[in-house]
Scaffold this motif. Structure first.
Motif, short mmCIF file in Angstrom:
data_model
loop_
_atom_site.label_atom_id
_atom_site.label_comp_id
_atom_site.label_asym_id
_atom_site.label_seq_id
_atom_site.Cartn_x
_atom_site.Cartn_y
_atom_site.Cartn_z
N PHE A 104 -8.11 2.60 -2.99
CA PHE A 104 -7.06 3.26 -3.78
C PHE A 104 -7.59 3.64 -5.16
O PHE A 104 -8.41 2.94 -5.74
CB PHE A 104 -5.83 2.36 -3.94
N TYR B 46 -5.44 -7.47 -8.22
CA TYR B 46 -5.02 -6.17 -7.67
C TYR B 46 -6.09 -5.10 -7.88
O TYR B 46 -6.24 -4.22 -7.02
CB TYR B 46 -3.68 -5.73 -8.26
N SER B 47 -6.83 -5.16 -8.96
CA SER B 47 -7.91 -4.19 -9.15
C SER B 47 -8.94 -4.33 -8.02
O SER B 47 -9.37 -3.33 -7.44
CB SER B 47 -8.60 -4.40 -10.51
N CYS C 164 -7.41 -3.02 -4.79
CA CYS C 164 -7.39 -1.55 -4.77
C CYS C 164 -8.78 -0.99 -4.49
O CYS C 164 -8.92 -0.05 -3.71
CB CYS C 164 -6.84 -1.00 -6.09
N HIS C 165 -9.80 -1.57 -5.11
CA HIS C 165 -11.17 -1.13 -4.84
C HIS C 165 -11.51 -1.31 -3.36
O HIS C 165 -12.04 -0.41 -2.72
CB HIS C 165 -12.17 -1.90 -5.70
N ARG D 33 -9.58 -1.45 -0.82
CA ARG D 33 -8.78 -0.58 0.06
C ARG D 33 -8.97 0.90 -0.25
O ARG D 33 -8.38 1.74 0.42
CB ARG D 33 -7.30 -0.96 -0.03
N ARG E 144 -2.35 4.84 -3.94
CA ARG E 144 -2.11 3.79 -4.92
C ARG E 144 -1.55 2.54 -4.23
O ARG E 144 -1.08 2.60 -3.10
CB ARG E 144 -1.08 4.23 -5.97
N PHE E 145 -1.59 1.45 -4.97
CA PHE E 145 -0.92 0.22 -4.56
C PHE E 145 0.26 0.01 -5.50
O PHE E 145 0.11 0.10 -6.72
CB PHE E 145 -1.86 -0.99 -4.63
N MET F 139 -3.15 1.63 -9.27
CA MET F 139 -2.01 0.78 -8.96
C MET F 139 -0.91 1.16 -9.94
O MET F 139 -1.19 1.69 -11.01
CB MET F 139 -2.35 -0.70 -9.07
N ASP G 129 0.84 -1.20 0.00
CA ASP G 129 0.00 0.00 0.00
C ASP G 129 0.87 1.25 0.00
O ASP G 129 1.92 1.27 0.66
CB ASP G 129 -0.87 0.06 1.27
#
Length: 188
Positions: A133, A124-125, A128-129, A131, A99-100, A136, A93
């Motif tokens: 963010f 990862y998408s 990211c959603h 968390r 961003r990641f 990425m 993170d």
């Protein structure tokens, strides 16, 4: 076509990850960056000590990429809990940039070309959603045309070009690529 992302949680997992990282790096990278730089980078960034340091000091998370039994032919791919380990991924993170950072997506030779990298970007998408963010990003060697094409195909764009001195006379010559995962809203 099932794939799972099994978290690296303990010392045994870390040891397995370091062995896998060394195997993948030694089968792929010498042709691109030479044997000496490959060995240097394995020791500096992929060794057991580096993995432990990144997890404990830098907030890295790692996952084994695991295909279900029907996904791969019998071969020399290590078995995991419900399938076969075909590679690994990791990153951390970066709340300050919202961003990641996807630090690593590495696949065994026999797993390449089966869309595991695409599925990893999907993983990862979703992460990211979950968390919150907005994006990425990752770095990719400027001469790794297959990876660049794959990342572009999943929505990444080149946002910068960097040369990083990593010591011992070696340089990483990379693009920074970013993928938006949710719209940037003014004031957020």
């Amino acid at each position: 076509m099932g794939v799972a992302f099994i978290p690296v949680r303990n010392a045994s997992d870390q040891e397995r990850l370091a062995r896998l990282a060394g195997q993948i790096w030694r089968e792929y990278w010498p042709a691109h960056i030479g044997k000496a730089q490959t060995e240097y980078m394995v020791e500096r960034f992929q060794s057991l000590e580096a993995i432990k340091r990144d997890m404990s000091e830098n907030g890295y998370e790692y996952w084994f990429i695991v295909a279900d039994e029907d996904e791969m032919d019998d071969g020399q791919v290590a078995r995991a809990q419900w399938g076969r380990i075909v590679g690994f991924t990791g990153g951390h993170d970066e709340p300050q940039s919202n961003r990641f950072f996807v630090s690593k997506i590495y696949l065994l030779a026999e797993a390449r070309g089966h869309h595991y990298a695409t599925r990893t970007i999907g993983f990862y998408s979703a992460l990211c959603h979950a968390r919150g963010f907005r994006a990425m990003y990752l770095t990719v060697n400027k001469h790794n045309e297959l990876a660049i094409r794959a990342y572009r195909g999943t929505g990444f764009d080149v946002i910068d070009s960097v040369e990083t001195d990593i010591g011992e006379g070696f340089v990483m010559d990379d693009y920074i690529m970013e993928k938006q995962v949710r719209p940037v809203v003014e004031g957020s």
